[in-house]
Design an enzyme around this catalytic site. Structure first.
Site, PDB file in Angstrom:
ATOM      1  N   HIS A  75       0.840  -1.206   0.000  1.00  8.42           N
ATOM      2  CA  HIS A  75       0.000   0.000   0.000  1.00  8.42           C
ATOM      3  C   HIS A  75       0.873   1.253   0.000  1.00  8.42           C
ATOM      4  CE1 HIS A  75      -4.014  -1.770   1.632  1.00  8.42           C
ATOM      5  NE2 HIS A  75      -3.513  -2.456   0.632  1.00  8.42           N
ATOM      6  N   TYR A 203      -9.516   5.527   6.900  1.00  6.64           N
ATOM      7  CA  TYR A 203      -9.696   5.949   8.293  1.00  6.64           C
ATOM      8  C   TYR A 203     -10.753   7.049   8.298  1.00  6.64           C
ATOM      9  CZ  TYR A 203      -5.377   3.542   9.655  1.00  6.64           C
ATOM     10  OH  TYR A 203      -4.413   2.604   9.917  1.00  6.64           O
ATOM     11  N   PRO A 295      -4.651   0.604  18.453  1.00  3.50           N
ATOM     12  CA  PRO A 295      -4.337   0.119  17.097  1.00  3.50           C
ATOM     13  C   PRO A 295      -4.454   1.171  15.997  1.00  3.50           C
ATOM     14  CG  PRO A 295      -6.467  -0.719  17.826  1.00  3.50           C
ATOM     15  CD  PRO A 295      -5.868  -0.010  18.990  1.00  3.50           C
ATOM     16  N   LYS A 299       0.732   0.260  15.025  1.00  4.33           N
ATOM     17  CA  LYS A 299       2.126   0.233  15.488  1.00  4.33           C
ATOM     18  C   LYS A 299       2.493  -0.946  16.396  1.00  4.33           C
ATOM     19  CE  LYS A 299       3.536   3.752  13.291  1.00  4.33           C
ATOM     20  NZ  LYS A 299       3.795   3.248  11.964  1.00  4.33           N
ATOM     21  N   TYR A 387       3.478   6.995   9.783  1.00  3.38           N
ATOM     22  CA  TYR A 387       2.693   5.801   9.437  1.00  3.38           C
ATOM     23  C   TYR A 387       3.579   4.725   8.800  1.00  3.38           C
ATOM     24  CZ  TYR A 387      -1.428   3.070   8.290  1.00  3.38           C
ATOM     25  OH  TYR A 387      -2.364   2.064   8.235  1.00  3.38           O
TER      26      TYR A 387
HETATM   27  C1  LIG Z   1      -7.123  -8.189  20.105  1.00  2.93           C
HETATM   28  C2  LIG Z   1      -5.875  -7.502  19.564  1.00  2.93           C
HETATM   29  C3  LIG Z   1      -5.921  -6.832  18.332  1.00  2.93           C
HETATM   30  C4  LIG Z   1      -4.777  -6.197  17.839  1.00  2.93           C
HETATM   31  N1  LIG Z   1      -4.838  -5.518  16.655  1.00  2.93           N
HETATM   32  C5  LIG Z   1      -3.739  -4.888  16.203  1.00  2.93           C
HETATM   33  C6  LIG Z   1      -3.750  -4.163  14.992  1.00  2.93           C
HETATM   34  O1  LIG Z   1      -4.763  -4.083  14.314  1.00  2.93           O
HETATM   35  N2  LIG Z   1      -2.607  -3.535  14.591  1.00  2.93           N
HETATM   36  C7  LIG Z   1      -1.439  -3.615  15.337  1.00  2.93           C
HETATM   37  O2  LIG Z   1      -0.392  -3.094  14.937  1.00  2.93           O
HETATM   38  N3  LIG Z   1      -1.402  -4.288  16.481  1.00  2.93           N
HETATM   39  C8  LIG Z   1      -2.513  -4.925  16.918  1.00  2.93           C
HETATM   40  N4  LIG Z   1      -2.458  -5.598  18.084  1.00  2.93           N
HETATM   41  C9  LIG Z   1      -1.184  -5.632  18.771  1.00  2.93           C
HETATM   42  C10 LIG Z   1      -0.267  -6.709  18.212  1.00  2.93           C
HETATM   43  O3  LIG Z   1      -1.003  -7.863  17.920  1.00  2.93           O
HETATM   44  C11 LIG Z   1       0.800  -6.948  19.242  1.00  2.93           C
HETATM   45  O4  LIG Z   1       1.520  -5.743  19.391  1.00  2.93           O
HETATM   46  C12 LIG Z   1       1.752  -8.083  18.904  1.00  2.93           C
HETATM   47  O5  LIG Z   1       1.084  -9.319  18.977  1.00  2.93           O
HETATM   48  C13 LIG Z   1       2.926  -8.072  19.875  1.00  2.93           C
HETATM   49  O6  LIG Z   1       3.665  -9.247  19.720  1.00  2.93           O
HETATM   50  P1  LIG Z   1       4.405  -9.897  20.967  1.00  2.93           P
HETATM   51  O7  LIG Z   1       5.099 -11.076  20.422  1.00  2.93           O
HETATM   52  O8  LIG Z   1       5.180  -8.861  21.678  1.00  2.93           O
HETATM   53  O9  LIG Z   1       3.235 -10.331  21.968  1.00  2.93           O
HETATM   54  P2  LIG Z   1       2.097 -11.419  21.791  1.00  2.93           P
HETATM   55  O10 LIG Z   1       1.675 -11.543  20.392  1.00  2.93           O
HETATM   56  O11 LIG Z   1       1.051 -11.080  22.820  1.00  2.93           O
HETATM   57  O12 LIG Z   1       2.796 -12.779  22.190  1.00  2.93           O
HETATM   58  C14 LIG Z   1       3.102 -13.089  23.534  1.00  2.93           C
HETATM   59  C15 LIG Z   1       3.170 -14.584  23.700  1.00  2.93           C
HETATM   60  O13 LIG Z   1       3.538 -14.876  25.032  1.00  2.93           O
HETATM   61  C16 LIG Z   1       2.789 -15.965  25.479  1.00  2.93           C
HETATM   62  N5  LIG Z   1       2.706 -15.978  26.933  1.00  2.93           N
HETATM   63  C17 LIG Z   1       1.962 -15.198  27.741  1.00  2.93           C
HETATM   64  N6  LIG Z   1       2.091 -15.582  29.010  1.00  2.93           N
HETATM   65  C18 LIG Z   1       2.941 -16.627  29.010  1.00  2.93           C
HETATM   66  C19 LIG Z   1       3.444 -17.477  30.035  1.00  2.93           C
HETATM   67  N7  LIG Z   1       3.069 -17.344  31.321  1.00  2.93           N
HETATM   68  N8  LIG Z   1       4.302 -18.465  29.681  1.00  2.93           N
HETATM   69  C20 LIG Z   1       4.668 -18.651  28.400  1.00  2.93           C
HETATM   70  N9  LIG Z   1       4.200 -17.877  27.382  1.00  2.93           N
HETATM   71  C21 LIG Z   1       3.348 -16.878  27.694  1.00  2.93           C
HETATM   72  C22 LIG Z   1       1.428 -15.774  24.834  1.00  2.93           C
HETATM   73  O14 LIG Z   1       0.689 -16.996  24.761  1.00  2.93           O
HETATM   74  C23 LIG Z   1       1.826 -15.266  23.456  1.00  2.93           C
HETATM   75  O15 LIG Z   1       1.939 -16.292  22.507  1.00  2.93           O
HETATM   76  C24 LIG Z   1      -3.581  -6.237  18.584  1.00  2.93           C
HETATM   77  C25 LIG Z   1      -3.539  -6.919  19.806  1.00  2.93           C
HETATM   78  C26 LIG Z   1      -4.674  -7.531  20.316  1.00  2.93           C
HETATM   79  C27 LIG Z   1      -4.598  -8.238  21.654  1.00  2.93           C
END
Ligand SMILES: Cc1cc2nc3c(=O)[nH]c(=O)nc-3n(C[C@H](O)[C@H](O)[C@H](O)COP(=O)(O)OP(=O)(O)OC[C@H]3O[C@@H](n4cnc5c(N)ncnc54)[C@H](O)[C@@H]3O)c2cc1C
Length: 392
Positions: A75, A203, A295, A299, A387
């Site tokens: 995009h 948006y 969201p 980011k 962005y």
């Molecule tokens: C509902 C939702 C919608 C979203 N929509 C957007 C969006 O549209 N755009 C955007 O940019 N971002 C979005 N986000 C944010 C984005 O998805 C996150 O920033 C991203 O997933 C971060 O990645 P991460 O690996 O840091 O954390 P996570 O993806 O949360 O991964 C963390 C991992 O740690 C594991 N974990 C937790 N506790 C334990 C434990 N005790 N022991 C072992 N493992 C554990 C979890 O199971 C998970 O697999 C959204 C988030 C949510 C919750």
């Protein structure tokens, strides 16, 4: 007790843990990933979908870029809709950069496949994971699987365990400074097997509230409308959702919209959260474990990737360059970028949503800001460069 020895114990098999693990594998740095849930559960979590160019470059560096470049949607701009009209922000023209629309579940799946192909160890359904002695000389992680105790001894612990994970919680009170802002509304989102109303994101600011038209592919749409913080999915039939979404869009988009049954519907509350510092002894916080953004600016996932960049470079410097400088500066470097994304997400959220106390004056101010933005190249460039993502 089953015991292991590795260089980096990674808690969390989300995008940050998997990407860090994959980069480390390629650099010959041993690591083990554990997660509390199963692989299939992780792959069923519908989340982010917009990747900055730098995030795509990091996935390329990890050797998992093939499918993104084949199936991702490039995009070069997005539409800002307000006051019944829409203006395009030409990101490509203003900054020379674009973003890639590619679902987080696909990113995760590509990284899991690559890890499996490399034969690196991941342990799923690990219960009660806990980091230990990260301020001492023998950092290690304990957990249980199938009622058997496990222990991983390591050099460093990467807390890639999301907002609710155990790593940040294990840091002593007083050693961590947290900043938090809750927004008084949520996003009601649906996924539907219908072609997107526009080939780029829209948006929309409307007196009824914000709306976003996004997509996962040329056949699958992801649409959102702002709802109240206490709203419930059960209050929204598909028909009510489509009617309200179309009401919030300029006529030419509303008329062109193809509607159909949703196959996923959920409400996400919006908030900003930052924990400082992101390193405590031999443990690092990465991604959502350290920060959450609303969201609106797309980011969250991209910040998880930039944290991984800084941490990966720091670990390389430690193991190959025999220098602690990268590790010492990880938190400072990551947080400098995090706060700029927190600011952008806050600004975009503030000027696109209707707050409970928004009155006619505030609505006009928002519209004036968006009108100024749509006519000023300087203002548009500022939005576009945030962005597409600030440089690492
Ligand atoms: C509902 C939702 C919608 C979203 N929509 C957007 C969006 O549209 N755009 C955007 O940019 N971002 C979005 N986000 C944010 C984005 O998805 C996150 O920033 C991203 O997933 C971060 O990645 P991460 O690996 O840091 O954390 P996570 O993806 O949360 O991964 C963390 C991992 O740690 C594991 N974990 C937790 N506790 C334990 C434990 N005790 N022991 C072992 N493992 C554990 C979890 O199971 C998970 O697999 C959204 C988030 C949510 C919750």
């Amino acid at each position: 007790m089953i015991t292991y020895r590795t260089q980096i114990a990674i808690i969390g098999s989300g995008p940050s843990g998997l990407l860090l693990g994959q980069l480390l594998n390629r650099a010959g740095i041993d690591n083990i990933i554990i997660d509390r849930v199963s692989k299939s559960y992780i792959l069923s979590r519908v989340r982010a979908g917009v990747l900055e160019g730098s995030s795509v470059a990091m996935l390329d560096k990890a050797g998992v870029g093939t499918r993104i470049h084949k199936d991702g949607l490039l995009h070069g701009g997005f539409e800002l809709a307000f006051s019944g009209r829409s203006e395009r922000i030409d990101m490509q023209g203003l900054t020379g950069q674009s973003v890639m629309v590619y679902g987080q579940t696909e990113v995760t799946s590509d990284l899991m496949d690559a890890r499996e192909a490399d034969g690196a160890l991941s342990i799923y359904d690990a219960e009660g994971a806990q980091p230990h002695d990260f301020d001492g000389h023998s950092p290690h992680v304990t957990f249980k699987k199938d009622s058997v105790s496990h222990r991983i001894d390591c050099d460093f612990i990467a807390g890639c365990d999301g907002y609710h994970g155990p790593c940040r919680k294990a840091i002593p009170t007083g050693a961590l400074h947290t900043f938090e802002k809750h927004y008084p509304f949520g996003w009601l989102g649906i996924l539907a097997e219908v072609p997107p109303v526009s080939h780029e994101l829209i948006y929309a600011n409307h007196s009824n509230g914000f709306a976003l038209c996004s997509m996962r592919s040329a056949k699958r749409s992801r649409y959102y409308i702002q709802c109240t913080a206490d709203d419930r999915v059960e209050n929204w039939s598909d028909q009510l959702f489509w009617d309200e979404l179309r009401r919030r869009l300029p006529e030419h988009f509303a008329d062109a919209m193809v509607i159909g049954p949703s196959f996923e519907k959920s409400i996400a509350l919006l908030r900003s959260f930052v924990a400082e510092p992101m390193r405590f002894g031999t443990m690092f916080l990465v991604g959502d474990a350290a920060h959450i953004v609303p969201p609106t600016g797309a980011k969250g996932l991209n910040l998880a990737v930039s944290d991984v960049h800084y941490l990966y470079e720091a670990l390389l410097e430690h193991y190959n360059g025999k220098s602690p400088a990268g590790i010492d500066h990880y938190s400072q470097k990551a947080l400098a970028r995090v706060w700029k994304a927190v600011r952008f997400s806050w600004w975009f959220t503030t000027c696109m949503h209707r707050f409970p106390n928004t009155d006619a004056f505030d609505q006009r101010i928002q519209e004036a800001e968006l009108d100024y933005l749509s006519k000023s190249t300087a203002a548009k460039t500022s939005v576009a460069e945030n962005y597409v993502g600030l440089p690492y």
